[in-house]
Design an enzyme around this catalytic site. Sequence first.
Site, short mmCIF file in Angstrom:
data_model
loop_
_atom_site.label_atom_id
_atom_site.label_comp_id
_atom_site.label_asym_id
_atom_site.label_seq_id
_atom_site.Cartn_x
_atom_site.Cartn_y
_atom_site.Cartn_z
N CYS A 54 38.68 41.64 36.33
CA CYS A 54 37.89 42.24 37.07
C CYS A 54 37.05 43.14 36.28
O CYS A 54 37.69 44.06 35.48
CB CYS A 54 38.34 42.90 38.19
SG CYS A 54 37.13 44.02 39.20
N CYS A 102 38.15 42.11 44.90
CA CYS A 102 39.49 42.48 44.05
C CYS A 102 40.24 43.36 45.12
O CYS A 102 39.62 44.24 45.69
CB CYS A 102 39.03 43.35 42.94
SG CYS A 102 40.21 43.86 41.81
N CYS A 105 40.30 47.18 43.73
CA CYS A 105 39.07 48.18 43.32
C CYS A 105 38.08 47.77 44.64
O CYS A 105 37.27 48.52 44.85
CB CYS A 105 38.57 48.15 42.23
SG CYS A 105 37.67 46.69 41.64
N CYS A 125 34.22 30.35 43.66
CA CYS A 125 32.83 30.59 43.18
C CYS A 125 32.59 32.12 42.72
O CYS A 125 32.17 32.70 43.65
CB CYS A 125 31.64 29.90 44.02
SG CYS A 125 30.31 29.80 43.27
#
Length: 136
Positions: A54, A102, A105, A125
């Site tokens: 991330c 995510c 976060c 994607c």
Amino acid sequence: MLLYINHVLNYYNYMTKKNSNLTAEQKLVMFEDGTEPPGTSELNNEKRDGSYHCANCGIKLFDSSTKYESGSGWPSFYESLPDVFENKTDHLLGYARTEYHCKNCGGHHGHIFEDGPQPTGKRYCNNGVCLVFKEK
């Protein structure tokens, strides 16, 4: 109303968990419902062994062994690491799509489609600006 609540939650995540080093495009895509243009990510051509993390919080999301060329214009994976994303349904294009964020976060990464290769049949994607590649 639901769109407003989603926007408020995204803003809360952005303000409390944002990385101050994010670019304007990363902030737009990850926390303001933006999308990077297809075919623009350098990660589309990334073929080395490693992992994808991330861009906001650094948590490992994908292993390079699950990346494949989907022809969509965005980096695509058939499987994420376990328990790293939360999913929700969005209707921004007028039809239901599964969006993933995510779990650490709250940063938006992309959408999951059911047209990927085996063994999962899934296509994560992912907006390339939301990822950082780390070579093994």
